[in-house]
Design an enzyme around this catalytic site. Sequence first.
Site, PDB file in Angstrom:
ATOM      1  N   HIS A 133       0.863  -1.180   0.000  1.00 50.96           N
ATOM      2  CA  HIS A 133       0.000   0.000   0.000  1.00 50.96           C
ATOM      3  C   HIS A 133       0.898   1.228   0.000  1.00 50.96           C
ATOM      4  O   HIS A 133       2.024   1.198   0.482  1.00 50.96           O
ATOM      5  CB  HIS A 133      -0.868  -0.044   1.264  1.00 50.96           C
ATOM      6  CG  HIS A 133      -1.945   0.983   1.347  1.00 50.96           C
ATOM      7  ND1 HIS A 133      -1.696   2.301   1.674  1.00 50.96           N
ATOM      8  CD2 HIS A 133      -3.292   0.880   1.193  1.00 50.96           C
ATOM      9  CE1 HIS A 133      -2.834   2.966   1.718  1.00 50.96           C
ATOM     10  NE2 HIS A 133      -3.815   2.133   1.410  1.00 50.96           N
ATOM     11  N   ASP A 211       3.064  -4.358   8.249  1.00 49.37           N
ATOM     12  CA  ASP A 211       1.843  -3.563   8.167  1.00 49.37           C
ATOM     13  C   ASP A 211       0.669  -4.530   8.314  1.00 49.37           C
ATOM     14  O   ASP A 211       0.352  -5.286   7.403  1.00 49.37           O
ATOM     15  CB  ASP A 211       1.794  -2.836   6.823  1.00 49.37           C
ATOM     16  CG  ASP A 211       0.490  -2.074   6.599  1.00 49.37           C
ATOM     17  OD1 ASP A 211      -0.360  -2.048   7.517  1.00 49.37           O
ATOM     18  OD2 ASP A 211       0.319  -1.511   5.505  1.00 49.37           O
ATOM     19  N   GLN A 214      -4.630  -5.021   7.280  1.00 51.37           N
ATOM     20  CA  GLN A 214      -5.628  -5.985   6.811  1.00 51.37           C
ATOM     21  C   GLN A 214      -5.646  -7.251   7.654  1.00 51.37           C
ATOM     22  O   GLN A 214      -6.702  -7.749   8.038  1.00 51.37           O
ATOM     23  CB  GLN A 214      -5.348  -6.347   5.344  1.00 51.37           C
ATOM     24  CG  GLN A 214      -5.446  -5.194   4.367  1.00 51.37           C
ATOM     25  CD  GLN A 214      -6.859  -4.658   4.223  1.00 51.37           C
ATOM     26  OE1 GLN A 214      -7.842  -5.373   4.447  1.00 51.37           O
ATOM     27  NE2 GLN A 214      -6.957  -3.398   3.836  1.00 51.37           N
ATOM     28  N   LYS A 237     -10.541  -0.620  10.485  1.00 45.69           N
ATOM     29  CA  LYS A 237     -10.749  -1.891   9.789  1.00 45.69           C
ATOM     30  C   LYS A 237     -11.096  -3.014  10.765  1.00 45.69           C
ATOM     31  O   LYS A 237     -11.566  -4.074  10.345  1.00 45.69           O
ATOM     32  CB  LYS A 237      -9.509  -2.257   8.972  1.00 45.69           C
ATOM     33  CG  LYS A 237      -9.141  -1.231   7.902  1.00 45.69           C
ATOM     34  CD  LYS A 237      -7.934  -1.671   7.109  1.00 45.69           C
ATOM     35  CE  LYS A 237      -7.337  -0.541   6.284  1.00 45.69           C
ATOM     36  NZ  LYS A 237      -8.221  -0.043   5.226  1.00 45.69           N
ATOM     37  N   CYS A 375      -4.809   2.380  -3.689  1.00 45.26           N
ATOM     38  CA  CYS A 375      -3.597   2.951  -3.083  1.00 45.26           C
ATOM     39  C   CYS A 375      -2.403   2.015  -3.252  1.00 45.26           C
ATOM     40  O   CYS A 375      -1.599   1.837  -2.335  1.00 45.26           O
ATOM     41  CB  CYS A 375      -3.818   3.280  -1.606  1.00 45.26           C
ATOM     42  SG  CYS A 375      -4.996   4.604  -1.341  1.00 45.26           S
TER      43      CYS A 375
END
Length: 417
Positions: A133, A211, A214, A237, A375
């Site tokens: 991303h 990261d 998600q 999220k 993104c």
Amino acid sequence: MSTHTPTTQATPHLDVAAIRRQFPILGEKVHDRPLVFLDSAASAQKPEAVITCMANTMRHQYANIHRGLHWMSERTTEAYEGVRDLVADFLNAPSREEIVFTRNSTEAINLVAHSFGALLKPGQAVLISQMEHHANLVPWQMLRDRAGIDLRVAPITDDGDLDMDAYAALLADGKVALVAITHMSNVLGTITPARQIAEIAHAAGAQVLFDGSQSVVHHKTDVQELGADFYTFTGHKLYGPTGIGVLWARRELLEAMPPFMGGGDMISTVTYEHSTWANIPHKFEAGTPAIVETIGLGAAIDWVSKIGFDAIAAHEADLTAHAVQRLATVPGLNIVGHPRVRGGVVSFTMDDVHPHDIATLLDRNGIAIRAGHHCAEPLMRRLGLSATARASFGIYTQKEEIDVLADTLVRIRDFFV
């Protein structure tokens, strides 16, 4: 002589209908049709537990934190700092002092790029992957341009997995100081082999940032088991509010890093000539934080933890398998990527139909998906695409909604052919 037949543990059951009743927005209609929300990878909907918690905080106990000596401030500070303990437990962090609150994953990664990046020397490198991303790409470009470090990019396979041989080769010269890689791609759904990534990086003398924006939604996350040095995620999220994110980092790294921003609450002493910094984590939390949002994040973590990640993961794996199978039957539809392990994200294109047209026509039928480059423009170029349509799933998603998506896509295809 008696015999014993081994039994297998049953997959935890998720009562999706009962869960859906906890999300007020799922009863809404869009264009006079029931809402089918398949855009949870962008931002998940909020259960009543989170909504009520945040509203009650503002109604009954709101005050600024850390500074006040009155009852309301003390009560709100206790609630706010209680979330730090909750997040530490959620990630299995060794210490609550290793939990830094940020606005989102983007700010958390920028914090690391600024503060850990300040410790790097020209000639050292940061290694990312082709599936990142922009939030895990642009901050490192800025660091490269500012500090003269090298930025390396590990390739992915045509199926959408990280090319592990190429990844290891990029670390071989010992110049990589930090590996920063997604734990789950927001475009391909690829769940990266985090433990293996970390082991290879550490053997080459590099630290590792994952990261988790998600992945943290779909599976139990244990930063110690992963072997991570930094881990980021965002609240919105995870069925929580916007404006609140988390950076976890090992204590010795946080203590060595300079502050990200200056101001109130991150200082120990201040004179006109010199300032000294507060202990971690407050050294990285300047100014009045997102108080209500942090408390809302705590409510969201409580909520998903009570449901249990075994049940959540089993439900979403079932949904994803159904989606891949069902969408593959739509004429002219091409699923993007076939990773070995896929989370609840399926990107696709359709012959002769632009992804923006797909999303617009689905919306007219009450179906919310995402369309665009997500993104991740460099990844799109790697895939030879300008955009995809993307369906993504959450705890409240039903197989019937995926069937509605597939049936509607067939009608859209028929319209354009």
